[in-house]
Design a protein around this motif. Structure first.
Motif, PDB file in Angstrom:
ATOM      1  N   ARG A 241       0.871  -1.172   0.000  1.00  0.00           N
ATOM      2  CA  ARG A 241       0.000   0.000   0.000  1.00  0.00           C
ATOM      3  C   ARG A 241       0.906   1.219   0.000  1.00  0.00           C
ATOM      4  O   ARG A 241       1.747   1.366   0.889  1.00  0.00           O
ATOM      5  CB  ARG A 241      -0.894   0.008   1.236  1.00  0.00           C
ATOM      6  N   VAL A 242       0.733   2.066  -0.999  1.00  0.00           N
ATOM      7  CA  VAL A 242       1.568   3.260  -1.126  1.00  0.00           C
ATOM      8  C   VAL A 242       0.740   4.479  -0.699  1.00  0.00           C
ATOM      9  O   VAL A 242      -0.323   4.748  -1.265  1.00  0.00           O
ATOM     10  CB  VAL A 242       2.078   3.432  -2.574  1.00  0.00           C
ATOM     11  N   ASP A 243       1.224   5.184   0.311  1.00  0.00           N
ATOM     12  CA  ASP A 243       0.528   6.371   0.801  1.00  0.00           C
ATOM     13  C   ASP A 243       0.541   7.473  -0.253  1.00  0.00           C
ATOM     14  O   ASP A 243       1.444   7.523  -1.103  1.00  0.00           O
ATOM     15  CB  ASP A 243       1.193   6.876   2.087  1.00  0.00           C
ATOM     16  N   PRO A 244      -0.445   8.381  -0.207  1.00  0.00           N
ATOM     17  CA  PRO A 244      -0.558   9.429  -1.225  1.00  0.00           C
ATOM     18  C   PRO A 244       0.722  10.233  -1.447  1.00  0.00           C
ATOM     19  O   PRO A 244       1.094  10.504  -2.583  1.00  0.00           O
ATOM     20  CB  PRO A 244      -1.674  10.329  -0.693  1.00  0.00           C
ATOM     21  N   GLU A 245       1.409  10.590  -0.365  1.00  0.00           N
ATOM     22  CA  GLU A 245       2.612  11.410  -0.520  1.00  0.00           C
ATOM     23  C   GLU A 245       3.723  10.679  -1.264  1.00  0.00           C
ATOM     24  O   GLU A 245       4.629  11.302  -1.811  1.00  0.00           O
ATOM     25  CB  GLU A 245       3.115  11.959   0.824  1.00  0.00           C
ATOM     26  N   ASP A 246       3.660   9.357  -1.313  1.00  0.00           N
ATOM     27  CA  ASP A 246       4.648   8.562  -2.039  1.00  0.00           C
ATOM     28  C   ASP A 246       4.130   8.098  -3.404  1.00  0.00           C
ATOM     29  O   ASP A 246       4.834   7.401  -4.132  1.00  0.00           O
ATOM     30  CB  ASP A 246       5.055   7.338  -1.210  1.00  0.00           C
ATOM     31  N   ALA A 247       2.889   8.457  -3.711  1.00  0.00           N
ATOM     32  CA  ALA A 247       2.297   8.063  -4.994  1.00  0.00           C
ATOM     33  C   ALA A 247       2.101   9.320  -5.856  1.00  0.00           C
ATOM     34  O   ALA A 247       3.053   9.823  -6.437  1.00  0.00           O
ATOM     35  CB  ALA A 247       0.975   7.326  -4.766  1.00  0.00           C
ATOM     36  N   TYR A 248       0.893   9.848  -5.893  1.00  0.00           N
ATOM     37  CA  TYR A 248       0.589  11.007  -6.739  1.00  0.00           C
ATOM     38  C   TYR A 248       0.542  12.303  -5.952  1.00  0.00           C
ATOM     39  O   TYR A 248       0.106  13.328  -6.460  1.00  0.00           O
ATOM     40  CB  TYR A 248      -0.731  10.783  -7.475  1.00  0.00           C
ATOM     41  N   GLY A 249       0.978  12.263  -4.702  1.00  0.00           N
ATOM     42  CA  GLY A 249       1.039  13.461  -3.877  1.00  0.00           C
ATOM     43  C   GLY A 249      -0.248  13.701  -3.103  1.00  0.00           C
ATOM     44  O   GLY A 249      -1.282  13.089  -3.365  1.00  0.00           O
ATOM     45  N   LEU A 250      -0.149  14.589  -2.149  1.00  0.00           N
ATOM     46  CA  LEU A 250      -1.314  14.992  -1.372  1.00  0.00           C
ATOM     47  C   LEU A 250      -2.155  15.955  -2.199  1.00  0.00           C
ATOM     48  O   LEU A 250      -1.635  16.654  -3.072  1.00  0.00           O
ATOM     49  CB  LEU A 250      -0.872  15.661  -0.069  1.00  0.00           C
ATOM     50  N   HIS A 251      -3.444  15.994  -1.930  1.00  0.00           N
ATOM     51  CA  HIS A 251      -4.326  16.928  -2.625  1.00  0.00           C
ATOM     52  C   HIS A 251      -4.071  18.316  -2.049  1.00  0.00           C
ATOM     53  O   HIS A 251      -4.137  18.521  -0.840  1.00  0.00           O
ATOM     54  CB  HIS A 251      -5.792  16.534  -2.430  1.00  0.00           C
ATOM     55  N   GLN A 252      -3.733  19.275  -2.916  1.00  0.00           N
ATOM     56  CA  GLN A 252      -3.408  20.634  -2.477  1.00  0.00           C
ATOM     57  C   GLN A 252      -4.563  21.572  -2.807  1.00  0.00           C
ATOM     58  O   GLN A 252      -4.891  21.782  -3.970  1.00  0.00           O
ATOM     59  CB  GLN A 252      -2.137  21.109  -3.172  1.00  0.00           C
ATOM     60  N   LYS A 253      -5.168  22.129  -1.753  1.00  0.00           N
ATOM     61  CA  LYS A 253      -6.334  23.006  -1.926  1.00  0.00           C
ATOM     62  C   LYS A 253      -6.019  24.223  -2.798  1.00  0.00           C
ATOM     63  O   LYS A 253      -6.881  24.704  -3.522  1.00  0.00           O
ATOM     64  CB  LYS A 253      -6.851  23.469  -0.568  1.00  0.00           C
ATOM     65  N   GLU A 254      -4.786  24.709  -2.726  1.00  0.00           N
ATOM     66  CA  GLU A 254      -4.437  25.898  -3.514  1.00  0.00           C
ATOM     67  C   GLU A 254      -4.413  25.622  -5.017  1.00  0.00           C
ATOM     68  O   GLU A 254      -4.344  26.551  -5.826  1.00  0.00           O
ATOM     69  CB  GLU A 254      -3.102  26.505  -3.049  1.00  0.00           C
ATOM     70  N   LEU A 255      -4.473  24.364  -5.411  1.00  0.00           N
ATOM     71  CA  LEU A 255      -4.519  24.018  -6.828  1.00  0.00           C
ATOM     72  C   LEU A 255      -5.953  23.873  -7.347  1.00  0.00           C
ATOM     73  O   LEU A 255      -6.170  23.478  -8.485  1.00  0.00           O
ATOM     74  CB  LEU A 255      -3.739  22.728  -7.095  1.00  0.00           C
ATOM     75  N   VAL A 256      -6.922  24.222  -6.501  1.00  0.00           N
ATOM     76  CA  VAL A 256      -8.330  24.257  -6.906  1.00  0.00           C
ATOM     77  C   VAL A 256      -8.694  25.732  -7.055  1.00  0.00           C
ATOM     78  O   VAL A 256      -8.504  26.516  -6.133  1.00  0.00           O
ATOM     79  CB  VAL A 256      -9.239  23.574  -5.862  1.00  0.00           C
ATOM     80  N   GLN A 257      -9.171  26.107  -8.253  1.00  0.00           N
ATOM     81  CA  GLN A 257      -9.427  27.520  -8.535  1.00  0.00           C
ATOM     82  C   GLN A 257     -10.756  27.726  -9.248  1.00  0.00           C
ATOM     83  O   GLN A 257     -11.297  26.804  -9.858  1.00  0.00           O
ATOM     84  CB  GLN A 257      -8.303  28.087  -9.405  1.00  0.00           C
ATOM     85  N   GLN A 258     -11.224  28.954  -9.173  1.00  0.00           N
ATOM     86  CA  GLN A 258     -12.432  29.370  -9.879  1.00  0.00           C
ATOM     87  C   GLN A 258     -12.012  30.130 -11.137  1.00  0.00           C
ATOM     88  O   GLN A 258     -11.105  30.964 -11.091  1.00  0.00           O
ATOM     89  CB  GLN A 258     -13.278  30.301  -9.001  1.00  0.00           C
ATOM     90  N   ILE A 259     -12.682  29.851 -12.242  1.00  0.00           N
ATOM     91  CA  ILE A 259     -12.436  30.564 -13.498  1.00  0.00           C
ATOM     92  C   ILE A 259     -13.779  31.082 -13.986  1.00  0.00           C
ATOM     93  O   ILE A 259     -14.762  30.333 -14.006  1.00  0.00           O
ATOM     94  CB  ILE A 259     -11.805  29.633 -14.569  1.00  0.00           C
TER      95      ILE A 259
END
Length: 146
Positions: free
Chosen positions: A62-80
């Motif tokens: 089992r590979v934790d998120p930080e060692d796989a595709y990374g943690l979900h970063q709220k600052e990468l969610v934006q409104q356009i």
């Protein structure tokens, strides 16, 4: 035969799944993966699980998120603003767009997933779709090619 060591190249089959069982990737006997240990072709946690294995041996990791595709970063969610897309496309949740992003004075095309469509804007997520999710690998070592 000696078990997998640091300088080896190995042939493996694997499945990569979410904890729900949803399949993400699969390499089977008809299309195995060749991995040079230390090359970074597969994530480090999977490479590490190969150490000490012998041909025919299987492991589940089992590979934790930080060692796989990374943690979900709220600052990468934006409104356009929806007006930005007027006449170009009809945005729908789940669509993946290629958007221009300025980084260090240069424009880069970056994929973003539309997560919500509102009356005046859309919400896009620049995180990898698997960010924040643990991945379960079932790995079988086929051969060691020292």
């Amino acid at each position: 035969m000696c078990p997998v060591a640091l300088t080896d190249t190995v042939t493996v089959t694997y499945t990569a799944s979410l904890e729900t069982g949803e399949l993400i990737d699969k390499r089977d006997e008809t299309n195995p993966a060749t991995v040079s240990i230390g090359s970074g072709v597969v994530c480090r946690a999977v490479e590490a699980c190969l150490f000490g294995m012998e041909p025919g041996q299987k492991r589940v990791i089992r590979v934790d998120p930080e060692d796989a595709y990374g943690l979900h970063q709220k600052e990468l969610v934006q409104q356009i603003p929806l007006a930005h897309f007027q006449g170009k496309l009809d945005p729908k949740p789940g669509m993946i767009l290629s958007l221009a992003v300025d980084k260090d004075g240069e424009q880069h095309q970056v994929p973003a997933t539309i997560t919500e469509v509102h009356e005046d804007n859309i919400t896009v997520d620049y995180n990898h779709p698997l960010a924040g999710l643990p991945i379960v690998y079932q790995v079988t070592l086929i051969t060691i090619n020292s």
